[in-house]
Design a protein around this motif. Sequence first.
Motif, short mmCIF file in Angstrom:
data_model
loop_
_atom_site.label_atom_id
_atom_site.label_comp_id
_atom_site.label_asym_id
_atom_site.label_seq_id
_atom_site.Cartn_x
_atom_site.Cartn_y
_atom_site.Cartn_z
N SER A 36 1.27 -29.21 -76.25
CA SER A 36 1.39 -28.28 -75.14
C SER A 36 2.56 -27.35 -75.47
CB SER A 36 1.67 -29.06 -73.85
OG SER A 36 1.85 -28.16 -72.78
N VAL A 37 2.36 -26.05 -75.27
CA VAL A 37 3.39 -25.06 -75.61
C VAL A 37 3.59 -24.14 -74.41
CG1 VAL A 37 3.99 -23.13 -77.13
CG2 VAL A 37 2.74 -25.09 -78.05
N ALA A 38 4.87 -23.87 -74.09
CA ALA A 38 5.21 -22.92 -73.02
C ALA A 38 6.54 -22.29 -73.40
CB ALA A 38 5.29 -23.62 -71.68
N LEU A 73 12.31 -3.00 -73.59
CA LEU A 73 12.16 -4.45 -73.76
C LEU A 73 10.69 -4.89 -73.65
CD1 LEU A 73 15.24 -5.67 -71.70
CD2 LEU A 73 15.07 -5.25 -74.16
N TRP A 74 10.41 -5.99 -74.34
CA TRP A 74 9.06 -6.56 -74.37
C TRP A 74 9.13 -8.04 -74.02
CZ3 TRP A 74 4.54 -3.90 -75.69
CH2 TRP A 74 4.73 -2.57 -76.05
N LEU A 75 8.18 -8.51 -73.22
CA LEU A 75 8.07 -9.90 -72.83
C LEU A 75 7.05 -10.57 -73.76
CD1 LEU A 75 8.78 -12.17 -70.81
CD2 LEU A 75 6.91 -11.30 -69.37
N ASN A 76 7.51 -11.51 -74.58
CA ASN A 76 6.65 -12.27 -75.50
C ASN A 76 6.49 -13.69 -74.97
OD1 ASN A 76 8.05 -11.04 -78.67
ND2 ASN A 76 6.94 -9.95 -77.12
N TYR A 77 5.33 -14.29 -75.20
CA TYR A 77 5.15 -15.70 -74.84
C TYR A 77 4.11 -16.36 -75.75
CZ TYR A 77 1.44 -13.56 -71.95
OH TYR A 77 0.38 -12.82 -71.50
N SER A 78 4.23 -17.69 -75.82
CA SER A 78 3.25 -18.54 -76.49
C SER A 78 2.89 -19.64 -75.51
CB SER A 78 3.84 -19.18 -77.76
OG SER A 78 4.14 -18.20 -78.72
N SER A 79 1.59 -19.94 -75.41
CA SER A 79 1.14 -20.93 -74.44
C SER A 79 -0.06 -21.69 -75.00
CB SER A 79 0.73 -20.24 -73.14
OG SER A 79 0.11 -21.14 -72.25
N ILE A 80 0.04 -23.00 -74.97
CA ILE A 80 -1.13 -23.87 -75.17
C ILE A 80 -1.19 -24.71 -73.91
CG2 ILE A 80 -2.22 -25.72 -76.50
CD1 ILE A 80 -2.10 -23.16 -78.09
N LYS A 81 -2.23 -24.50 -73.12
CA LYS A 81 -2.37 -25.21 -71.84
C LYS A 81 -2.90 -26.61 -72.08
CE LYS A 81 -7.01 -23.40 -71.20
NZ LYS A 81 -7.74 -24.64 -71.32
#
Length: 185
Positions: A36-38, A73-81
């Motif tokens: 799981s990634v957040a 500015l930039w909002l980056n994210y990584s997600s594995i639900k």
Amino acid sequence: MSKSKLLVLLCALAPAFAMAQDTQTDNHTIGITIPSVALVDIEPSASKNITMNFTAPTEAGLPIEAPTPNNTLWLNYSSIKDASNPTRTISVKLNALVTGVDIKVTAAAAAGSGDGTLGTPSASLVLTATDQPIITGIGSAYTGNGANNGHNLTYELEVGSATASYADLEASTTSATVVYTISDN
């Protein structure tokens, strides 16, 4: 039967027993773990602290001028639900309000080299000390890393609005920290 004859017989039959285990098909298991990634990040990290200064009027009777909106500015994210949390939300808040000034932020639609179920930005928000959703519906996705990837953020300062009264302004130099948090729904 003597022990030596028994040993010779077992040695002769051993290849037959080994071959008897083989068939036309065989299989084995591969263990796979997907974590799981957040993760959330503001880019470019080297210049993510921005300064926005009001301009004093040069003519009596005129108001101060708000600074030009900042969209660096930039909002980056990584997600594995995971199965129990099908989507995630990124919320935003201020650590402290600036008297007489509304700080607004708008997140653009995702752009760049990402993939997956990228989130949907909300409308422009007036930042408060309470978390507000700015990106919703994030599934398993990544935005790409760095500037020009993810959601471009535009900050604007405003006075004289319903929540920021010109009468409350005081000459000062202050800072407010904007906090982004990714969480399960």
